[in-house]
Design an enzyme around this catalytic site. Structure first.
Site, PDB file in Angstrom:
ATOM      1  N   TYR A  91       0.846  -1.190   0.000  1.00 39.98           N
ATOM      2  CA  TYR A  91       0.000   0.000   0.000  1.00 39.98           C
ATOM      3  C   TYR A  91       0.879   1.237   0.000  1.00 39.98           C
ATOM      4  O   TYR A  91       1.308   1.717   1.045  1.00 39.98           O
ATOM      5  CB  TYR A  91      -0.933   0.011   1.211  1.00 39.98           C
ATOM      6  CG  TYR A  91      -1.922  -1.138   1.265  1.00 39.98           C
ATOM      7  CD1 TYR A  91      -2.164  -1.939   0.156  1.00 39.98           C
ATOM      8  CD2 TYR A  91      -2.612  -1.413   2.442  1.00 39.98           C
ATOM      9  CE1 TYR A  91      -3.070  -2.992   0.221  1.00 39.98           C
ATOM     10  CE2 TYR A  91      -3.516  -2.462   2.514  1.00 39.98           C
ATOM     11  CZ  TYR A  91      -3.739  -3.249   1.401  1.00 39.98           C
ATOM     12  OH  TYR A  91      -4.639  -4.294   1.473  1.00 39.98           O
ATOM     13  N   PRO A 242     -16.137  -5.723   1.122  1.00 40.04           N
ATOM     14  CA  PRO A 242     -17.380  -6.036   1.838  1.00 40.04           C
ATOM     15  C   PRO A 242     -18.591  -5.260   1.307  1.00 40.04           C
ATOM     16  O   PRO A 242     -19.725  -5.643   1.582  1.00 40.04           O
ATOM     17  CB  PRO A 242     -17.060  -5.619   3.281  1.00 40.04           C
ATOM     18  CG  PRO A 242     -16.036  -4.535   3.136  1.00 40.04           C
ATOM     19  CD  PRO A 242     -15.203  -4.958   1.963  1.00 40.04           C
ATOM     20  N   LEU A 243     -18.312  -4.187   0.548  1.00 33.88           N
ATOM     21  CA  LEU A 243     -19.394  -3.422  -0.071  1.00 33.88           C
ATOM     22  C   LEU A 243     -19.307  -3.504  -1.592  1.00 33.88           C
ATOM     23  O   LEU A 243     -19.804  -2.637  -2.302  1.00 33.88           O
ATOM     24  CB  LEU A 243     -19.331  -1.949   0.374  1.00 33.88           C
ATOM     25  CG  LEU A 243     -19.478  -1.711   1.877  1.00 33.88           C
ATOM     26  CD1 LEU A 243     -19.297  -0.243   2.211  1.00 33.88           C
ATOM     27  CD2 LEU A 243     -20.832  -2.214   2.380  1.00 33.88           C
ATOM     28  N   GLY A 244     -18.674  -4.559  -2.088  1.00 36.16           N
ATOM     29  CA  GLY A 244     -18.437  -4.658  -3.511  1.00 36.16           C
ATOM     30  C   GLY A 244     -17.251  -3.803  -3.913  1.00 36.16           C
ATOM     31  O   GLY A 244     -16.572  -3.216  -3.074  1.00 36.16           O
ATOM     32  N   PHE A 247     -15.670  -1.949  -9.692  1.00 35.87           N
ATOM     33  CA  PHE A 247     -15.931  -2.665 -10.936  1.00 35.87           C
ATOM     34  C   PHE A 247     -17.305  -3.326 -10.946  1.00 35.87           C
ATOM     35  O   PHE A 247     -17.787  -3.732 -11.999  1.00 35.87           O
ATOM     36  CB  PHE A 247     -14.849  -3.724 -11.158  1.00 35.87           C
ATOM     37  CG  PHE A 247     -13.469  -3.146 -11.295  1.00 35.87           C
ATOM     38  CD1 PHE A 247     -13.046  -2.595 -12.494  1.00 35.87           C
ATOM     39  CD2 PHE A 247     -12.593  -3.132 -10.216  1.00 35.87           C
ATOM     40  CE1 PHE A 247     -11.789  -2.047 -12.617  1.00 35.87           C
ATOM     41  CE2 PHE A 247     -11.329  -2.591 -10.335  1.00 35.87           C
ATOM     42  CZ  PHE A 247     -10.916  -2.045 -11.543  1.00 35.87           C
ATOM     43  N   THR A 248     -17.923  -3.462  -9.778  1.00 36.52           N
ATOM     44  CA  THR A 248     -19.251  -4.078  -9.707  1.00 36.52           C
ATOM     45  C   THR A 248     -20.292  -3.114  -9.150  1.00 36.52           C
ATOM     46  O   THR A 248     -21.353  -3.543  -8.709  1.00 36.52           O
ATOM     47  CB  THR A 248     -19.200  -5.350  -8.831  1.00 36.52           C
ATOM     48  OG1 THR A 248     -18.683  -5.016  -7.531  1.00 36.52           O
ATOM     49  CG2 THR A 248     -18.309  -6.414  -9.458  1.00 36.52           C
TER      50      THR A 248
END
Length: 328
Positions: A91, A242-244, A247-248
């Site tokens: 990171y 956890p929240l997508g 890209f989705t």
């Protein structure tokens, strides 16, 4: 811990219930401590932690756009009781580790900092594989330097960074390197990331596994078999995305899902908060590490500790549309 309230009467006096829920959430965001805890290896942590990836610059590369805001998020997270923070040498690279050390060192006694190995960044910021034993060792030693510690709390072996097909290094060899580093006193707990149920079963035949960190959410349950194996062995499961993901559709896609929207409206909270609350209700050793660069968003995430989904909520959420999540 995260008990489903079977006696909740959702069809009676629903407005009072919503107001009570909102009041609890407001108390949490104004300085209340996170109440739910769960084992993580031989430690106990609060079930809502913090994923520090977003504190780096765009595309998780370089310094943050607003270093003061990033520092404020870390300080506020610890003030609100977060004692599980997820980071990685990749990171930045090194940016997030150095930020953690600058803001929080010397660390609170109960703080568990999890890192991961298996990947690196190229000169343009691309994600590349770094999974050979010598590379794993170098990454661990770099984490020790940048985090300013003598021993890492937890190291996840991240498989498949950078794509390009199966990892050429056998998992057993990678775990052997991490075990050597543990025996040398350089790390404590060992976890796995982005692994199959077969990988997890093979690893458990060799060493104890403290956690599994795979992509998983209310809308992406591809790795349910991995989660089931964690349940069977009492292993912490730490979902990323956890929240997508972007890209989705991310949180916007969750908010547009009618099943999530209905439960969110009933509780008077956001769709993202319901998606996180569902994860907590789905497994009692699910540990959340939602990330953000905003104090307000951090407080919204941590306030999920005050949400309790009942049987009607959970049944309705089974209708959520499933999508897949990309790797990195």
């Amino acid at each position: 811990m995260n008990q489903i309230d079977q006696n909740s009467q959702v069809n009676q006096n629903s407005q009072v219930t919503q107001n009570s829920q909102v009041n609890q959430i407001n108390q949490n965001s104004q300085g209340g401590r996170i109440s739910q805890t769960s084992p993580l290896g031989d430690r106990t942590v609060r079930r809502i932690g913090f994923g520090a990836m977003q504190l780096a610059g765009p595309w998780v590369f370089g310094p943050p756009k607003d270093p003061d805001a990033a520092r404020a998020v870390l300080r506020r997270a610890v003030e609100l009781g977060v004692n599980h923070i997820d980071t990685a040498q990749v990171y930045g690279p090194d940016v997030v580790n150095e930020l953690l050390a600058d803001v929080l060192h010397p660390y609170p006694e109960d703080l568990v900092i999890a890192t991961k190995v298996g990947g690196a960044r190229d000169a343009e910021g691309g994600w590349v594989r770094a999974s050979r034993p010598d590379q794993l060792r170098r990454t661990v030693e770099q984490d020790l330097r940048t985090l300013r510690v003598e021993r890492l709390d937890l190291v996840n072996m991240r498989r498949g960074v950078g794509g390009g097909g199966p990892d050429p290094v056998p998992l057993a060899e990678q775990l052997g390197t991490l075990t050597e580093l543990r025996d040398e006193g350089k790390l404590d707990l060992i976890g796995l990331s982005t692994v199959s149920a077969e990988d997890l079963a093979a690893a458990l035949a060799v060493i104890p596994i403290a956690e599994v960190q795979n992509a998983y959410s209310i809308a992406n349950r591809t790795d349910e078999a991995v989660l089931d194996l964690c349940r069977a062995h009492g292993i912490a499961f730490v979902p990323y995305y956890p929240l997508g993901s972007a890209f989705t559709g991310g949180p916007e896609a969750l908010a547009a899902d009618p099943a999530i929207a209905a439960v969110a409206a009933r509780h008077g909270v956001s769709a993202s908060q319901i998606a996180l609350a569902w994860l907590l209700a789905h497994y009692d050793r699910m540990l959340l590490i939602p990330g953000t660069g905003s104090v307000a968003h951090l407080e919204e995430n941590l306030a999920v500790d005050g949400i309790r989904l009942d049987a009607t909520d959970l049944a309705g959420l089974e209708a959520v549309t499933h999508v897949s999540a990309p790797g990195f």
